[in-house]
Design a protein around this motif. Sequence first.
Motif, PDB file in Angstrom:
ATOM      1  N   ARG A 261       0.931  -1.138  -0.037  1.00 45.35           N
ATOM      2  CA  ARG A 261       0.013  -0.033   0.084  1.00 45.35           C
ATOM      3  C   ARG A 261       0.924   1.297   0.072  1.00 45.35           C
ATOM      4  O   ARG A 261       0.543   2.230  -0.426  1.00 45.35           O
ATOM      5  CB  ARG A 261      -1.010  -0.092   1.129  1.00 45.35           C
ATOM      6  CG  ARG A 261      -1.886   1.288   1.191  1.00 45.35           C
ATOM      7  CD  ARG A 261      -2.830   1.075   2.435  1.00 45.35           C
ATOM      8  NE  ARG A 261      -3.573   1.979   2.220  1.00 45.35           N
ATOM      9  CZ  ARG A 261      -4.440   2.558   3.145  1.00 45.35           C
ATOM     10  NH1 ARG A 261      -4.785   1.639   4.342  1.00 45.35           N
ATOM     11  NH2 ARG A 261      -5.395   3.656   3.051  1.00 45.35           N
ATOM     12  N   ALA A 262       1.864   1.185   0.589  1.00 39.55           N
ATOM     13  CA  ALA A 262       2.929   2.424   0.896  1.00 39.55           C
ATOM     14  C   ALA A 262       3.384   2.540  -0.350  1.00 39.55           C
ATOM     15  O   ALA A 262       3.535   3.823  -0.818  1.00 39.55           O
ATOM     16  CB  ALA A 262       3.972   2.123   1.841  1.00 39.55           C
ATOM     17  N   TYR A 263       4.045   1.475  -1.160  1.00 42.53           N
ATOM     18  CA  TYR A 263       4.520   1.720  -2.422  1.00 42.53           C
ATOM     19  C   TYR A 263       3.544   2.295  -3.472  1.00 42.53           C
ATOM     20  O   TYR A 263       3.899   2.949  -4.344  1.00 42.53           O
ATOM     21  CB  TYR A 263       5.056   0.356  -2.935  1.00 42.53           C
ATOM     22  CG  TYR A 263       6.643  -0.075  -2.143  1.00 42.53           C
ATOM     23  CD1 TYR A 263       7.150   0.684  -1.137  1.00 42.53           C
ATOM     24  CD2 TYR A 263       7.326  -1.088  -2.810  1.00 42.53           C
ATOM     25  CE1 TYR A 263       8.298   0.361  -0.657  1.00 42.53           C
ATOM     26  CE2 TYR A 263       8.444  -1.359  -2.231  1.00 42.53           C
ATOM     27  CZ  TYR A 263       8.916  -0.580  -1.312  1.00 42.53           C
ATOM     28  OH  TYR A 263      10.223  -0.871  -0.563  1.00 42.53           O
ATOM     29  N   ARG A 264       2.155   1.709  -3.359  1.00 46.80           N
ATOM     30  CA  ARG A 264       1.204   2.297  -4.198  1.00 46.80           C
ATOM     31  C   ARG A 264       1.193   3.804  -4.100  1.00 46.80           C
ATOM     32  O   ARG A 264       0.917   4.507  -5.001  1.00 46.80           O
ATOM     33  CB  ARG A 264       0.028   1.603  -4.164  1.00 46.80           C
ATOM     34  CG  ARG A 264      -0.333   0.139  -4.701  1.00 46.80           C
ATOM     35  CD  ARG A 264      -1.633  -0.496  -4.755  1.00 46.80           C
ATOM     36  NE  ARG A 264      -2.096  -0.204  -3.517  1.00 46.80           N
ATOM     37  CZ  ARG A 264      -2.066  -1.413  -2.871  1.00 46.80           C
ATOM     38  NH1 ARG A 264      -1.392  -2.450  -3.074  1.00 46.80           N
ATOM     39  NH2 ARG A 264      -2.834  -1.358  -1.482  1.00 46.80           N
ATOM     40  N   GLU A 265       0.848   4.214  -2.989  1.00 43.19           N
ATOM     41  CA  GLU A 265       0.783   5.722  -2.362  1.00 43.19           C
ATOM     42  C   GLU A 265       2.087   6.394  -3.225  1.00 43.19           C
ATOM     43  O   GLU A 265       1.799   7.348  -3.888  1.00 43.19           O
ATOM     44  CB  GLU A 265       0.932   5.762  -1.033  1.00 43.19           C
ATOM     45  CG  GLU A 265      -0.402   5.495  -0.400  1.00 43.19           C
ATOM     46  CD  GLU A 265      -1.616   6.228  -0.333  1.00 43.19           C
ATOM     47  OE1 GLU A 265      -1.436   7.432  -0.681  1.00 43.19           O
ATOM     48  OE2 GLU A 265      -2.898   5.831  -0.580  1.00 43.19           O
ATOM     49  N   LEU A 266       3.174   5.951  -2.858  1.00 42.17           N
ATOM     50  CA  LEU A 266       4.297   6.546  -3.479  1.00 42.17           C
ATOM     51  C   LEU A 266       4.385   6.703  -5.148  1.00 42.17           C
ATOM     52  O   LEU A 266       4.880   7.527  -5.533  1.00 42.17           O
ATOM     53  CB  LEU A 266       5.699   5.766  -2.836  1.00 42.17           C
ATOM     54  CG  LEU A 266       6.122   5.915  -1.562  1.00 42.17           C
ATOM     55  CD1 LEU A 266       6.791   4.976  -0.984  1.00 42.17           C
ATOM     56  CD2 LEU A 266       6.497   7.337  -1.168  1.00 42.17           C
ATOM     57  N   GLU A 267       3.868   5.471  -5.468  1.00 36.97           N
ATOM     58  CA  GLU A 267       3.977   5.613  -7.114  1.00 36.97           C
ATOM     59  C   GLU A 267       3.028   6.417  -7.595  1.00 36.97           C
ATOM     60  O   GLU A 267       3.055   7.131  -8.646  1.00 36.97           O
ATOM     61  CB  GLU A 267       3.630   4.051  -7.727  1.00 36.97           C
ATOM     62  CG  GLU A 267       3.650   3.985  -9.057  1.00 36.97           C
ATOM     63  CD  GLU A 267       3.239   2.448  -9.526  1.00 36.97           C
ATOM     64  OE1 GLU A 267       3.847   2.315 -10.628  1.00 36.97           O
ATOM     65  OE2 GLU A 267       2.526   1.540  -8.837  1.00 36.97           O
ATOM     66  N   GLY A 268       1.780   6.549  -6.901  1.00 37.78           N
ATOM     67  CA  GLY A 268       0.697   7.706  -7.168  1.00 37.78           C
ATOM     68  C   GLY A 268       1.101   8.870  -7.063  1.00 37.78           C
ATOM     69  O   GLY A 268       0.675   9.942  -7.866  1.00 37.78           O
ATOM     70  N   ALA A 269       2.087   9.078  -6.250  1.00 33.98           N
ATOM     71  CA  ALA A 269       2.482  10.482  -6.215  1.00 33.98           C
ATOM     72  C   ALA A 269       3.504  10.845  -7.003  1.00 33.98           C
ATOM     73  O   ALA A 269       4.290  11.783  -6.930  1.00 33.98           O
ATOM     74  CB  ALA A 269       3.045  10.797  -4.565  1.00 33.98           C
ATOM     75  N   GLY A 270       3.917   9.659  -7.784  1.00 28.61           N
ATOM     76  CA  GLY A 270       5.080  10.071  -8.814  1.00 28.61           C
ATOM     77  C   GLY A 270       6.366   9.884  -8.225  1.00 28.61           C
ATOM     78  O   GLY A 270       7.450  10.211  -8.960  1.00 28.61           O
ATOM     79  N   LEU A 271       6.485   9.574  -6.976  1.00 30.38           N
ATOM     80  CA  LEU A 271       7.903   9.487  -6.457  1.00 30.38           C
ATOM     81  C   LEU A 271       8.536   8.037  -6.671  1.00 30.38           C
ATOM     82  O   LEU A 271       9.862   8.099  -6.709  1.00 30.38           O
ATOM     83  CB  LEU A 271       7.589   9.619  -4.705  1.00 30.38           C
ATOM     84  CG  LEU A 271       8.942  10.176  -4.135  1.00 30.38           C
ATOM     85  CD1 LEU A 271       9.129  11.569  -4.452  1.00 30.38           C
ATOM     86  CD2 LEU A 271       8.778   9.854  -2.617  1.00 30.38           C
ATOM     87  N   VAL A 272       8.050   7.037  -6.919  1.00 32.14           N
ATOM     88  CA  VAL A 272       8.593   5.766  -7.415  1.00 32.14           C
ATOM     89  C   VAL A 272       8.107   5.082  -8.599  1.00 32.14           C
ATOM     90  O   VAL A 272       6.673   5.742  -8.831  1.00 32.14           O
ATOM     91  CB  VAL A 272       8.479   4.618  -6.341  1.00 32.14           C
ATOM     92  CG1 VAL A 272       9.371   5.188  -5.036  1.00 32.14           C
ATOM     93  CG2 VAL A 272       7.069   4.388  -5.964  1.00 32.14           C
ATOM     94  N   GLU A 273       8.659   4.311  -9.291  1.00 30.68           N
ATOM     95  CA  GLU A 273       7.763   3.572 -10.406  1.00 30.68           C
ATOM     96  C   GLU A 273       8.280   2.001 -10.560  1.00 30.68           C
ATOM     97  O   GLU A 273       9.258   1.586  -9.838  1.00 30.68           O
ATOM     98  CB  GLU A 273       8.539   4.391 -11.839  1.00 30.68           C
ATOM     99  CG  GLU A 273      10.090   4.274 -11.994  1.00 30.68           C
ATOM    100  CD  GLU A 273      10.525   4.857 -12.777  1.00 30.68           C
ATOM    101  OE1 GLU A 273       9.799   5.883 -13.438  1.00 30.68           O
ATOM    102  OE2 GLU A 273      11.775   4.858 -13.259  1.00 30.68           O
ATOM    103  N   LYS A 274       7.401   1.395 -10.651  1.00 24.20           N
ATOM    104  CA  LYS A 274       7.505   0.036 -10.741  1.00 24.20           C
ATOM    105  C   LYS A 274       7.985  -0.492 -11.990  1.00 24.20           C
ATOM    106  O   LYS A 274       7.558   0.125 -13.095  1.00 24.20           O
ATOM    107  CB  LYS A 274       6.196  -0.911 -10.537  1.00 24.20           C
ATOM    108  CG  LYS A 274       5.954  -0.608  -8.873  1.00 24.20           C
ATOM    109  CD  LYS A 274       4.716  -1.630  -8.802  1.00 24.20           C
ATOM    110  CE  LYS A 274       4.350  -1.546  -7.114  1.00 24.20           C
ATOM    111  NZ  LYS A 274       3.028  -2.277  -6.902  1.00 24.20           N
TER     112      LYS A 274
END
Length: 133
Positions: free
Chosen positions: A55-68
């Motif tokens: 969930r944390a990683y999804r939030e970070l991805e949604g914020a554009g901070l990380v990418e899978k």
Amino acid sequence: MRIHISTNEGVPIYLQIVNQVKYLVASGRLSAGEELPPIRVLAEQLVVNPNTVARAYRELEGAGLVEKRRTAGTYVADNGSRLARGERLKILAERIDALLAESRQLGVSLEDVLDLIRKRDVVMRNGEEGGGS
């Protein structure tokens, strides 16, 4: 990447992870292109459910901070550095708010707080330790 969680803060664990990763990126401790630990690995380190880390990683991805990256893991996004200044200022604003609230509770004026900040800055720039007022 070092993340510490607290069950006593009243802040959801996933949000603690999000905030700490944002801080690590904003402070330059995590840079663009750097890989985050796999979900299961971080969950084991923190002794939390893998769904919490996901969930944390999804939030970070949604914020554009990380990418899978398919089958390659989760990485700090290239545009993470553009967010860094805003995140740094946001982190400092939160700490300033806490400092101002505490100074009001202690009956310390804004002028005294600013004077103390200036003095502490001089001490830190000179590499000295300790000493307050």
